[in-house]
Design a protein around this motif. Sequence first.
Motif, PDB file in Angstrom:
ATOM      1  N   ARG A   1       9.985   4.654 -13.465  1.00  0.00           N
ATOM      2  CA  ARG A   1       8.983   4.876 -12.419  1.00  0.00           C
ATOM      3  C   ARG A   1       9.196   3.941 -11.244  1.00  0.00           C
ATOM      4  NH1 ARG A   1       4.883   2.784 -10.260  1.00  0.00           N
ATOM      5  NH2 ARG A   1       4.606   1.093 -11.749  1.00  0.00           N
ATOM      6  N   LYS A   2       9.492   2.671 -11.536  1.00  0.00           N
ATOM      7  CA  LYS A   2       9.711   1.712 -10.461  1.00  0.00           C
ATOM      8  C   LYS A   2      10.931   2.087  -9.629  1.00  0.00           C
ATOM      9  CE  LYS A   2       7.731  -1.485  -9.683  1.00  0.00           C
ATOM     10  NZ  LYS A   2       6.549  -1.669  -8.800  1.00  0.00           N
ATOM     11  N   ALA A   3      11.960   2.625 -10.281  1.00  0.00           N
ATOM     12  CA  ALA A   3      13.157   3.036  -9.543  1.00  0.00           C
ATOM     13  C   ALA A   3      12.837   4.199  -8.613  1.00  0.00           C
ATOM     14  CB  ALA A   3      14.266   3.425 -10.513  1.00  0.00           C
ATOM     15  N   LEU A   4      12.098   5.189  -9.110  1.00  0.00           N
ATOM     16  CA  LEU A   4      11.707   6.317  -8.266  1.00  0.00           C
ATOM     17  C   LEU A   4      10.804   5.859  -7.127  1.00  0.00           C
ATOM     18  CD1 LEU A   4      11.012   9.079 -10.955  1.00  0.00           C
ATOM     19  CD2 LEU A   4      12.823   9.091  -9.234  1.00  0.00           C
ATOM     20  N   GLU A   5       9.904   4.949  -7.442  1.00  0.00           N
ATOM     21  CA  GLU A   5       9.004   4.411  -6.419  1.00  0.00           C
ATOM     22  C   GLU A   5       9.792   3.717  -5.315  1.00  0.00           C
ATOM     23  OE1 GLU A   5       6.254   0.562  -6.489  1.00  0.00           O
ATOM     24  OE2 GLU A   5       5.465   2.131  -7.812  1.00  0.00           O
ATOM     25  N   ALA A   6      10.816   2.963  -5.707  1.00  0.00           N
ATOM     26  CA  ALA A   6      11.638   2.253  -4.726  1.00  0.00           C
ATOM     27  C   ALA A   6      12.423   3.222  -3.849  1.00  0.00           C
ATOM     28  CB  ALA A   6      12.594   1.312  -5.442  1.00  0.00           C
ATOM     29  N   LEU A   7      12.853   4.336  -4.411  1.00  0.00           N
ATOM     30  CA  LEU A   7      13.590   5.336  -3.642  1.00  0.00           C
ATOM     31  C   LEU A   7      12.680   6.130  -2.715  1.00  0.00           C
ATOM     32  CD1 LEU A   7      15.966   6.725  -6.425  1.00  0.00           C
ATOM     33  CD2 LEU A   7      16.650   5.375  -4.437  1.00  0.00           C
ATOM     34  N   MET A   8      11.466   6.410  -3.177  1.00  0.00           N
ATOM     35  CA  MET A   8      10.568   7.297  -2.434  1.00  0.00           C
ATOM     36  C   MET A   8       9.759   6.585  -1.356  1.00  0.00           C
ATOM     37  SD  MET A   8       9.292   9.547  -5.717  1.00  0.00           S
ATOM     38  CE  MET A   8       8.057  10.489  -4.803  1.00  0.00           C
TER      39      MET A   8
ATOM     40  N   ILE B   1       0.830  -1.197   0.000  1.00  0.00           N
ATOM     41  CA  ILE B   1       0.000   0.000   0.000  1.00  0.00           C
ATOM     42  C   ILE B   1       0.869   1.253   0.000  1.00  0.00           C
ATOM     43  CG2 ILE B   1      -1.547   1.362   1.492  1.00  0.00           C
ATOM     44  CD1 ILE B   1      -3.054  -1.221   2.081  1.00  0.00           C
ATOM     45  N   SER B   2       1.999   1.206   0.685  1.00  0.00           N
ATOM     46  CA  SER B   2       2.917   2.350   0.691  1.00  0.00           C
ATOM     47  C   SER B   2       3.440   2.626  -0.708  1.00  0.00           C
ATOM     48  CB  SER B   2       4.082   2.077   1.644  1.00  0.00           C
ATOM     49  OG  SER B   2       3.622   1.812   2.955  1.00  0.00           O
ATOM     50  N   GLN B   3       3.842   1.588  -1.428  1.00  0.00           N
ATOM     51  CA  GLN B   3       4.316   1.756  -2.797  1.00  0.00           C
ATOM     52  C   GLN B   3       3.219   2.294  -3.702  1.00  0.00           C
ATOM     53  OE1 GLN B   3       6.116  -2.454  -2.625  1.00  0.00           O
ATOM     54  NE2 GLN B   3       7.192  -1.508  -4.331  1.00  0.00           N
ATOM     55  N   GLN B   4       2.016   1.773  -3.559  1.00  0.00           N
ATOM     56  CA  GLN B   4       0.903   2.238  -4.383  1.00  0.00           C
ATOM     57  C   GLN B   4       0.559   3.692  -4.080  1.00  0.00           C
ATOM     58  OE1 GLN B   4      -2.461  -0.587  -4.711  1.00  0.00           O
ATOM     59  NE2 GLN B   4      -1.121  -2.085  -3.748  1.00  0.00           N
ATOM     60  N   THR B   5       0.691   4.082  -2.817  1.00  0.00           N
ATOM     61  CA  THR B   5       0.428   5.478  -2.452  1.00  0.00           C
ATOM     62  C   THR B   5       1.448   6.411  -3.082  1.00  0.00           C
ATOM     63  OG1 THR B   5      -0.554   4.767  -0.352  1.00  0.00           O
ATOM     64  CG2 THR B   5       0.105   7.070  -0.519  1.00  0.00           C
ATOM     65  N   VAL B   6       2.718   6.014  -3.051  1.00  0.00           N
ATOM     66  CA  VAL B   6       3.758   6.804  -3.713  1.00  0.00           C
ATOM     67  C   VAL B   6       3.440   6.959  -5.195  1.00  0.00           C
ATOM     68  CG1 VAL B   6       6.170   6.765  -4.473  1.00  0.00           C
ATOM     69  CG2 VAL B   6       5.610   6.331  -2.082  1.00  0.00           C
ATOM     70  N   LYS B   7       3.096   5.863  -5.844  1.00  0.00           N
ATOM     71  CA  LYS B   7       2.778   5.907  -7.274  1.00  0.00           C
ATOM     72  C   LYS B   7       1.568   6.791  -7.542  1.00  0.00           C
ATOM     73  CE  LYS B   7       0.341   2.687  -9.091  1.00  0.00           C
ATOM     74  NZ  LYS B   7      -0.168   1.394  -9.584  1.00  0.00           N
ATOM     75  N   ASN B   8       0.509   6.617  -6.764  1.00  0.00           N
ATOM     76  CA  ASN B   8      -0.729   7.355  -7.006  1.00  0.00           C
ATOM     77  C   ASN B   8      -0.602   8.846  -6.731  1.00  0.00           C
ATOM     78  OD1 ASN B   8      -2.099   5.038  -7.769  1.00  0.00           O
ATOM     79  ND2 ASN B   8      -2.925   4.648  -5.731  1.00  0.00           N
ATOM     80  N   VAL B   9       0.202   9.209  -5.730  1.00  0.00           N
ATOM     81  CA  VAL B   9       0.266  10.608  -5.302  1.00  0.00           C
ATOM     82  C   VAL B   9       1.364  11.386  -6.019  1.00  0.00           C
ATOM     83  CG1 VAL B   9       0.658  12.156  -3.338  1.00  0.00           C
ATOM     84  CG2 VAL B   9      -0.724  10.088  -3.046  1.00  0.00           C
ATOM     85  N   PHE B  10       2.521  10.773  -6.187  1.00  0.00           N
ATOM     86  CA  PHE B  10       3.683  11.534  -6.653  1.00  0.00           C
ATOM     87  C   PHE B  10       4.167  11.179  -8.059  1.00  0.00           C
ATOM     88  CE2 PHE B  10       4.074  11.254  -1.981  1.00  0.00           C
ATOM     89  CZ  PHE B  10       4.013  12.605  -1.674  1.00  0.00           C
ATOM     90  N   LEU B  11       3.786  10.022  -8.581  1.00  0.00           N
ATOM     91  CA  LEU B  11       4.345   9.564  -9.849  1.00  0.00           C
ATOM     92  C   LEU B  11       3.247   9.349 -10.885  1.00  0.00           C
ATOM     93  CD1 LEU B  11       6.916   7.012  -8.353  1.00  0.00           C
ATOM     94  CD2 LEU B  11       7.359   9.356  -9.111  1.00  0.00           C
ATOM     95  N   TRP B  12       3.622   8.733 -11.974  1.00  0.00           N
ATOM     96  CA  TRP B  12       2.700   8.454 -13.056  1.00  0.00           C
ATOM     97  C   TRP B  12       2.430   6.954 -13.104  1.00  0.00           C
ATOM     98  CZ3 TRP B  12       7.812   9.580 -13.303  1.00  0.00           C
ATOM     99  CH2 TRP B  12       8.652   8.658 -13.927  1.00  0.00           C
ATOM    100  N   HIS B  13       1.345   6.581 -13.786  1.00  0.00           N
ATOM    101  CA  HIS B  13       1.013   5.170 -13.930  1.00  0.00           C
ATOM    102  C   HIS B  13       1.703   4.607 -15.164  1.00  0.00           C
ATOM    103  CE1 HIS B  13      -2.741   4.793 -11.188  1.00  0.00           C
ATOM    104  NE2 HIS B  13      -1.922   5.719 -10.745  1.00  0.00           N
ATOM    105  N   GLY B  14       1.906   3.312 -15.154  1.00  0.00           N
ATOM    106  CA  GLY B  14       2.568   2.667 -16.282  1.00  0.00           C
ATOM    107  C   GLY B  14       3.701   1.789 -15.803  1.00  0.00           C
ATOM    108  N   ARG B  15       4.010   0.796 -16.608  1.00  0.00           N
ATOM    109  CA  ARG B  15       5.065  -0.151 -16.247  1.00  0.00           C
ATOM    110  C   ARG B  15       6.361   0.231 -16.958  1.00  0.00           C
ATOM    111  NH1 ARG B  15       3.284  -4.860 -13.906  1.00  0.00           N
ATOM    112  NH2 ARG B  15       1.024  -5.150 -13.802  1.00  0.00           N
ATOM    113  N   ASN B  16       7.246   0.882 -16.228  1.00  0.00           N
ATOM    114  CA  ASN B  16       8.569   1.166 -16.781  1.00  0.00           C
ATOM    115  C   ASN B  16       9.569   1.257 -15.637  1.00  0.00           C
ATOM    116  OD1 ASN B  16       8.806   4.150 -15.976  1.00  0.00           O
ATOM    117  ND2 ASN B  16       6.908   4.145 -17.181  1.00  0.00           N
ATOM    118  N   TYR B  17      10.832   1.039 -15.978  1.00  0.00           N
ATOM    119  CA  TYR B  17      11.861   0.932 -14.959  1.00  0.00           C
ATOM    120  C   TYR B  17      12.130   2.254 -14.241  1.00  0.00           C
ATOM    121  CZ  TYR B  17      12.867  -3.741 -16.726  1.00  0.00           C
ATOM    122  OH  TYR B  17      12.772  -5.061 -17.084  1.00  0.00           O
TER     123      TYR B  17
END
Length: 240
Positions: A136-143, A118-134
């Motif tokens: 975004r996943k890297a930023l998600e992992a850092l944030m 849920i924490s990862q999904q919150t980061v994606k939903n609030v601060f990043l964009w949707h889509g499967r790419n490396y």
Amino acid sequence: MAKRRTRRKTKSKSAPRRLIRRAFVLTARGLLVAVVLLVLVMGLSRFMPLWTTPYMFAESRKLGGVEYDWVPFEDIAPVMARSVVAAEDANFCTHWGFDMVAIRDALEDGGARGASTISQQTVKNVFLWHGRNYSRKALEALMTPMLEAIWPKQRIIEVYLNVAEFDTGVFGVKAAANHYFGVTPDALSPTQAARLAAILPSPKTRSAANPSTFVRNRARSILDGAATIRKDGRSACFES
């Protein structure tokens, strides 16, 4: 003459080094500024209602508007929070942003199951964009660890419930409760909460009001899971 040529060669060799060093310093400063700004944004958003997100904004432009209205955590039925945790991230209270057990199980299954918390999904939903790419996943992992360090668990759940998409153009539990059941989020029954949680992985292809057999079965499982995490204390971090 020979000595002069040696000095010129030394100067010509040191010039690229200075440029590389300067580029490194400027890059490091830029990254530091970006991190500081991100920490400030996360710090401020810990206390303020979120009026939109990048994905919500994009969907609003595409659809000509969306259904969305922020609601405080205390105005959401407690069973709704337990239901999304049971459905999406049963170990939410015990991890620091990444569920290593779920990641290991996903790897053993060859990636057939998801391991996003849920924490990862919150980061994606609030601060990043949707889509499967490396990227975004890297930023998600850092944030994600940063979010866990700055926001308490209850705040993460509160924001998650408010920005999650429950149908095309329907964002947040308040809009979803009204859209599907005609009730306010504090009046959601355990079954209604379980059905809303059951459609979250794929809200545009599933319905909480007219559930398929799959959604009904998943909702029953979530209903049991929500009761279980309440009994064994795995909901304590956001219900205390």
